[in-house]
Design an enzyme around this catalytic site. Structure first.
Site, PDB file in Angstrom:
ATOM      1  N   ILE A  34       0.832  -1.196   0.000  1.00 41.37           N
ATOM      2  CA  ILE A  34       0.000   0.000   0.000  1.00 41.37           C
ATOM      3  C   ILE A  34       0.866   1.245   0.000  1.00 41.37           C
ATOM      4  O   ILE A  34       0.487   2.270  -0.567  1.00 41.37           O
ATOM      5  CB  ILE A  34      -0.877  -0.012   1.291  1.00 41.37           C
ATOM      6  N   ASP A  35       2.032   1.173   0.617  1.00 48.26           N
ATOM      7  CA  ASP A  35       2.772   2.427   0.854  1.00 48.26           C
ATOM      8  C   ASP A  35       3.132   3.153  -0.434  1.00 48.26           C
ATOM      9  O   ASP A  35       3.017   4.375  -0.516  1.00 48.26           O
ATOM     10  CB  ASP A  35       3.996   2.226   1.771  1.00 48.26           C
ATOM     11  N   GLY A 120      16.919 -10.532   5.410  1.00 49.56           N
ATOM     12  CA  GLY A 120      16.201 -10.712   4.148  1.00 49.56           C
ATOM     13  C   GLY A 120      14.938 -11.539   4.309  1.00 49.56           C
ATOM     14  O   GLY A 120      14.546 -12.271   3.410  1.00 49.56           O
ATOM     15  N   GLY A 122      11.855 -10.241   5.334  1.00 45.08           N
ATOM     16  CA  GLY A 122      10.626  -9.442   5.343  1.00 45.08           C
ATOM     17  C   GLY A 122      10.389  -8.694   6.636  1.00 45.08           C
ATOM     18  O   GLY A 122       9.309  -8.168   6.866  1.00 45.08           O
ATOM     19  N   LEU A 123      11.400  -8.622   7.513  1.00 51.63           N
ATOM     20  CA  LEU A 123      11.234  -7.868   8.762  1.00 51.63           C
ATOM     21  C   LEU A 123      12.034  -6.570   8.728  1.00 51.63           C
ATOM     22  O   LEU A 123      12.347  -5.981   9.747  1.00 51.63           O
ATOM     23  CB  LEU A 123      11.658  -8.721   9.966  1.00 51.63           C
ATOM     24  N   GLU A 158      17.537   3.100  -0.479  1.00 47.05           N
ATOM     25  CA  GLU A 158      16.917   1.867  -0.998  1.00 47.05           C
ATOM     26  C   GLU A 158      16.552   2.031  -2.476  1.00 47.05           C
ATOM     27  O   GLU A 158      16.823   1.165  -3.299  1.00 47.05           O
ATOM     28  CB  GLU A 158      15.658   1.594  -0.165  1.00 47.05           C
ATOM     29  N   ASP A 170       8.810   1.017   5.760  1.00 48.60           N
ATOM     30  CA  ASP A 170       9.794   0.324   6.613  1.00 48.60           C
ATOM     31  C   ASP A 170      10.662   1.323   7.367  1.00 48.60           C
ATOM     32  O   ASP A 170      10.834   1.229   8.585  1.00 48.60           O
ATOM     33  CB  ASP A 170      10.685  -0.596   5.772  1.00 48.60           C
TER      34      ASP A 170
HETATM   35  C1  GLA Z   1       8.644  -4.027   1.503  1.00 48.62           C
HETATM   36  C2  GLA Z   1       8.898  -2.567   1.126  1.00 48.62           C
HETATM   37  C3  GLA Z   1       7.838  -1.658   1.739  1.00 48.62           C
HETATM   38  C4  GLA Z   1       6.433  -2.155   1.432  1.00 48.62           C
HETATM   39  C5  GLA Z   1       6.299  -3.644   1.706  1.00 48.62           C
HETATM   40  C6  GLA Z   1       4.981  -4.210   1.227  1.00 48.62           C
HETATM   41  O1  GLA Z   1       8.798  -4.203   2.876  1.00 48.62           O
HETATM   42  O2  GLA Z   1      10.180  -2.171   1.570  1.00 48.62           O
HETATM   43  O3  GLA Z   1       8.038  -0.352   1.277  1.00 48.62           O
HETATM   44  O4  GLA Z   1       6.082  -1.861   0.112  1.00 48.62           O
HETATM   45  O5  GLA Z   1       7.336  -4.402   1.108  1.00 48.62           O
HETATM   46  O6  GLA Z   1       3.929  -3.664   1.935  1.00 48.62           O
END
Ligand code: GLA
Length: 383
Positions: A34-35, A120, A122-123, A158, A170
């Protein structure tokens, strides 16, 4: 743990560490992909993250070293830097690049990093690494950036230095996280509320698929560009800047403008997920955890079938959670394509949950997941 790190620092650099900083990782409770579409997300900081120990040196050199990786790197203070290979030190190098490119005064530092986040997965291990060094440079050299400046600067690392077109969630969560609160963040205006996150008799479980994430970056960028295509198609009739500027109803009335069925599915996920965040925030405020959990499951289903960023590993975890009576809600978190799922699990069931899901996942996938529980922690700090 910190004492051990300090000893490692002294051994590595032949001098004592002077200052220590910490930036957490994050989970996103709801509002996925969504971001970068200008909508609402609800991340929170976790208590795992990246520690940075540092002291100035007289050599005018940045020396990077990590407890997690064997590679070290050093470079003199230069007016600019460019990415070199794919190693971990490119993240801090990118941050330093943005400081010097912005004509900020920096001097040589010895730097030791240690992360207790799965890397790596997803956190936001990378945002945690970027923010901890940005915050440290800003503090040590009194650069005068605001916290929001640091969020924007690290996001640029990034996007431009590393080359992933990620949104701002993030870096924002890692910087502004508050203990026991979720951040309800509007990614367009960057206004946010820290919402009390009372999980009642649940705890926040994190289940790492332990799946190696190949191609995640290119798939991520592909989703970003599919959303841009959807937006362009809708803009032929609607005056909007972001997909999240419309709700589900408006989307239904205009979705025929998006001719490509795949792109239409992507947009449907984004717009419905954005609506779900509103509902989830209200449910949390009203202490309706069951409703919150239901929305988490719905979010996962949409990421699985409409946005197609899940996979057999994450789906196995969430499907198990749906049948397990001690789980209130579960979903993948972060970009997807492997990485982690989160679940709200009844505290008194966590031990059994952890064992049962490990058995089930191992039997189905062929290797074990890692299961953690985490408190909701605070954003970046000097320790
Ligand atoms: C990654 C990206 C975030 C966001 C998420 C999905 O973590 O770094 O900016 O887009 O995926 O919600």
């Amino acid at each position: 743990m910190l004492n051990n790190l300090k000893q490692t620092f002294s051994k590595q650099f032949g001098q004592e560490c002077q200052r220590t900083f910490f930036a957490p990782g994050r989970v996103n409770l709801i509002g996925e992909h969504i971001d970068y579409n200008g909508g609402l997300v609800m991340p929170c900081a976790v208590t795992y993250g990246t520690y940075l120990l540092t002291a100035p040196n007289k050599d005018g050199i940045f020396r990077f070293s990590s407890v997690n990786f064997p590679e070290t790197y050093e470079t003199p203070v230069l007016p600019e830097y460019s990415k070199t290979g794919k190693e971990w030190f490119n993240y801090p190098l990118g941050v330093i690049h943005n400081f010097v490119a912005d004509k900020k005064e920096v001097q040589g530092l010895d730097l030791l990093f240690y992360g207790d986040l799965p890397i790596g997965a997803g956190l936001s291990s990378s945002a945690s690494l970027e923010v901890v060094i940005a915050y440290a440079l800003n503090t040590i050299f009194k650069t005068g950036y605001s916290k929001l400046d640091l969020v924007k600067l690290t996001k640029r690392v990034e996007n431009e230095f590393i080359g992933v077109n990620s949104g701002i969630m993030d870096q924002f969560a890692v910087t502004f996280g508050e203990k026991n609160k979720a951040l309800k963040l509007d990614c367009e205006s960057l206004e946010y509320q820290a919402v009390e996150c009372d999980l009642a008799d649940n705890l926040l479980a994190i289940i790492n698929t332990n799946k190696p994430r190949k191609l995640a970056e290119s798939k991520y960028n592909e989703r970003v560009s599919e959303c841009a295509q959807a937006l362009e198609a809708l803009q032929t009739e609607l005056s909007i800047d972001n997909l999240c500027d419309i709700n589900t109803q408006t989307f239904e009335a205009h979705k025929h403008l998006i001719k490509d069925p795949t792109v239409q599915k992507r947009a449907q996920h984004v717009i419905e997920e954005n609506d779900r965040v509103q509902l989830a925030a209200s449910a949390l405020a009203a202490h309706k955890l069951d409703e919150f959990g239901r929305l988490m499951f719905a979010s996962h289903d949409s990421l699985q079938s409409l946005y197609e960023v899940s996979g057999i590993e994450l789906d196995t975890i969430v499907a198990f959670c749906k049948t397990y009576s001690g789980v209130t809600g579960a979903r993948m978190t972060g970009a997807g394509f492997g990485g982690c799922a989160i679940a709200l699990v009844k505290k008194d069931k966590f031990e059994d949950f952890s064992k049962s899901i490990t058995d089930h996942y191992s039997n189905t996938i062929g290797y074990a997941p890692s299961v953690y529980s985490s408190e909701i922690g605070t954003g970046v700090v000097e320790l």
